[in-house]
Design an enzyme around this catalytic site. Structure first.
Site, PDB file in Angstrom:
ATOM      1  N   LYS A 246     -13.663   0.018  -4.087  1.00  0.00           N
ATOM      2  CA  LYS A 246     -14.641   0.264  -3.029  1.00  0.00           C
ATOM      3  C   LYS A 246     -15.897   0.906  -3.593  1.00  0.00           C
ATOM      4  O   LYS A 246     -17.012   0.523  -3.238  1.00  0.00           O
ATOM      5  CB  LYS A 246     -14.050   1.197  -1.956  1.00  0.00           C
TER       6      LYS A 246
ATOM      7  N   GLU B 232       0.822  -1.214   0.000  1.00  0.00           N
ATOM      8  CA  GLU B 232       0.000   0.000   0.000  1.00  0.00           C
ATOM      9  C   GLU B 232       0.856   1.265   0.000  1.00  0.00           C
ATOM     10  O   GLU B 232       0.413   2.306  -0.454  1.00  0.00           O
ATOM     11  CB  GLU B 232      -0.935   0.029   1.220  1.00  0.00           C
TER      12      GLU B 232
ATOM     13  N   HIS C 161      10.222 -26.363   0.565  1.00  0.00           N
ATOM     14  CA  HIS C 161       9.643 -27.497  -0.163  1.00  0.00           C
ATOM     15  C   HIS C 161       8.591 -27.052  -1.170  1.00  0.00           C
ATOM     16  O   HIS C 161       7.839 -27.873  -1.678  1.00  0.00           O
ATOM     17  CB  HIS C 161       9.050 -28.499   0.833  1.00  0.00           C
TER      18      HIS C 161
HETATM   19  O1  PA5 Z   1      -2.951   1.919   5.700  1.00  0.00           O
HETATM   20  C1  PA5 Z   1      -4.156   1.978   5.615  1.00  0.00           C
HETATM   21  O2  PA5 Z   1      -4.756   3.035   5.611  1.00  0.00           O
HETATM   22  C2  PA5 Z   1      -4.982   0.717   5.548  1.00  0.00           C
HETATM   23  O3  PA5 Z   1      -4.245  -0.429   5.537  1.00  0.00           O
HETATM   24  C3  PA5 Z   1      -5.946   0.654   6.711  1.00  0.00           C
HETATM   25  O4  PA5 Z   1      -5.276   0.271   7.881  1.00  0.00           O
HETATM   26  C4  PA5 Z   1      -7.090  -0.314   6.432  1.00  0.00           C
HETATM   27  O5  PA5 Z   1      -7.676  -0.043   5.206  1.00  0.00           O
HETATM   28  C5  PA5 Z   1      -8.141  -0.218   7.531  1.00  0.00           C
HETATM   29  O6  PA5 Z   1      -8.616   1.076   7.643  1.00  0.00           O
HETATM   30  P1  PA5 Z   1      -9.410   1.567   8.897  1.00  0.00           P
HETATM   31  O7  PA5 Z   1      -8.576   1.385  10.116  1.00  0.00           O
HETATM   32  O8  PA5 Z   1      -9.697   3.002   8.619  1.00  0.00           O
HETATM   33  O9  PA5 Z   1     -10.669   0.742   8.993  1.00  0.00           O
END
Ligand code: PA5
Length: 501
Positions: free
Chosen positions: A476, A340, A361
């Protein structure tokens, strides 16, 4: 409480092309796939400059547009939390986390932790790395007041959630018995993530069935963690939570960088971990990053070596090879952090995690012989926590193991690591080692902070903003569109299991 002998290190000697007078097939391969000493010297200087830039970003209250989003709050957070605890004790954020975790441990024997992405992987990594491998199966007496932990809310996967409800309904019958009571930690920074929000609604309904719709226990055993402004906060306040009953995530800390906010700290303290030792480890790593020269700075070393491998030596696949199953979820946590943070504008390394020797393996074949697109970082723990399982002498020696009778599993692990790295080096496949002296709160604190800092440095080396995640928005909004298009069932009706979607 500084524990210098517990410092973690990055050993990257094996990825350096050794200067040689004579041409051999191996030196030729090394010149193509390893880092030359000249290139290493040059990157040291660049990395130190980037360190200065990342350090200065911490001070920017109003960052210029090209730097936004900027969420560098995680860098100083561990030390800030420790300082605040020293000054304010119970009234500090850490004091509050400890107080709530003690209450949960007194009140319940099981905790369902709900979260997605960083809000799931951080606590899961800590649990798997630092708790007993069979924690949930251990009798209460041996768990010494530490509740069983279940991790959910990171998916919209019907059957595992129903399986959890079945478990809770069959093992938790009487809410007057501490042994049968269960609670929820729900963590969502944005408070909008559909996976967490929907499972929270469902799990909360299950809790209301168990304790009673209006039971005051509900607010005691359900603890929300969220950002300053969020739908989850609004929901909790509408349900009667006071602000001080909701744990907060600072605005300047991003989701996948949030493991040292209450998102990681509350589950960790509830499962009995020493969160101050963990914060101390993380703060130590920040200090090493900001103050140490390249040759003593694992953050700069790791970021530079892996940057060169991905960007210059055509090895965009980054393998975290953990040499303990207990670290697999740390690998998943890093996979998400890297994906990310740096998977942007058609660029970025592709991470995955393997557990050795298990995956020698399966993936092992590919790592030795497949595409030359991989950099392997081993994650090794130098000492085991329990006495070694010895091979031992046996009356029947058809398996030919008596020759190793006075060796133990750690010896086998060590031999496998040496054997693997040697085999890869002989064909110029790059591997390096992150070395943990032991698996403790202090070393895990260092490790997670090291990988977060290195990800930011690598992003800045690449010219990519490591914060934010614009790429996950598209699916989303499509998902919401499709969800709206699915016809509602008549009131009170539940989808027939056999018919499916
Ligand atoms: O880095 C990020 O923003 C994401 O990995 C969030 O941690 C993930 O999408 C969860 O988001 P939230 O804590 O707002 O529910």
């Amino acid at each position: 409480m500084q524990l210098p002998d517990e410092n973690i290190e990055y050993n990257y000697q094996r990825v350096l092309a050794q200067p040689s007078e004579a041409w051999t097939p191996l030196t030729e391969l090394q010149s193509q796939h390893f880092i030359s000493l000249d290139r290493l010297d040059a990157i040291k200087k660049t990395a130190m400059d980037v360190r200065g830039v990342v350090g200065a970003e911490r001070e920017l209250l109003n960052p210029p547009a090209k730097l936004r989003p900027l969420q560098s709050g995680f860098i100083d957070l561990p030390q800030k939390l420790l300082d605040q605890f020293k000054r304010k004790q119970d009234a500090s954020e850490v004091g509050k986390v400890i107080r709530i975790s003690n209450r949960l441990r007194e009140d319940v024997d099981r905790i369902v932790v709900l979260g997605t992405g960083g809000s799931y992987l951080g606590p899961k990594a800590l649990f798997d790395a630092l708790c007993h491998s069979y924690h949930n199966e251990m009798p209460a007496k041996l768990r010494m007041g530490k509740p069983r932990m279940y991790f959910e809310g990171n998916n919209v996967d019907n059957d595992p959630l129903q399986d959890l409800f079945e478990l809770l309904e069959n093992t938790c019958v009487d809410p007057d018995l501490t042994d049968e009571r269960w609670g929820i930690i729900v963590a969502s920074r944005s408070g909008e993530t559909l996976e967490t929000a929907t499972s929270y609604r469902a799990v909360k309904m299950e809790a209301a069935k168990f304790y009673g719709q209006k039971s005051p226990m509900l607010k005691r055993v359900i603890v929300p963690i969220t950002g300053a402004k969020s739908k989850l906060r609004d929901l909790c306040k509408a349900e009667g939570y006071a602000d001080e009953d909701i744990l907060s995530i600072p605005d300047e800390v991003g989701g996948r960088y949030s493991v040292f906010t209450p998102i990681g700290l509350l589950p960790a303290a509830t499962m009995g971990l020493d969160i101050r030792a963990m914060l101390l480890g993380a703060a130590t790593m920040t200090r090493r990053f900001l103050e140490e020269p390249f040759d003593r700075n694992p953050v700069l070393q790791y970021a530079s070596v892996n940057y060169l491998m991905a960007e210059e030596l055509k090895k965009p696949t980054r393998v975290t090879a953990v040499w303990s199953r207990k670290l697999e979820a740390v690998g998943w946590w890093y996979d998400q952090l890297l994906s990310e943070s740096l998977g942007k504008t058609n660029r970025g390394p592709t991470p995955y995690t393997v557990v050795n020797t298990r995956d020698l393996h399966s993936r092992g074949q590919q790592h030795q012989d497949g595409h030359r697109d991989k950099m392997i970082n081993n994650l090794l723990v130098r000492t085991v926590a329990h006495p070694a399982v010895m091979i031992g002498m046996a009356d029947r020696n058809e398996d030919d193991l008596n020759q190793f009778s006075r060796k133990g599993l750690p010896d086998l692990m060590d031999a496998a690591h040496k054997g693997m790295t040697e085999a890869y080096a002989e064909v110029a496949r790059p591997t390096a080692d992150i070395l943990l002296p032991a698996l403790t709160e202090h070393t895990i604190g260092q490790l997670l902070q090291m990988l977060m800092l290195a990800t930011v440095v690598e992003g800045r080396l690449m010219g990519i903003n490591p914060y934010g995640k614009p790429g996950v928005e598209a699916y989303k909004s499509n998902m919401t569109k499709h969800l709206k298009a699915i016809p509602n069932l008549p009131k009170g009706e539940v989808r027939d299991a056999a018919k499916g979607a």
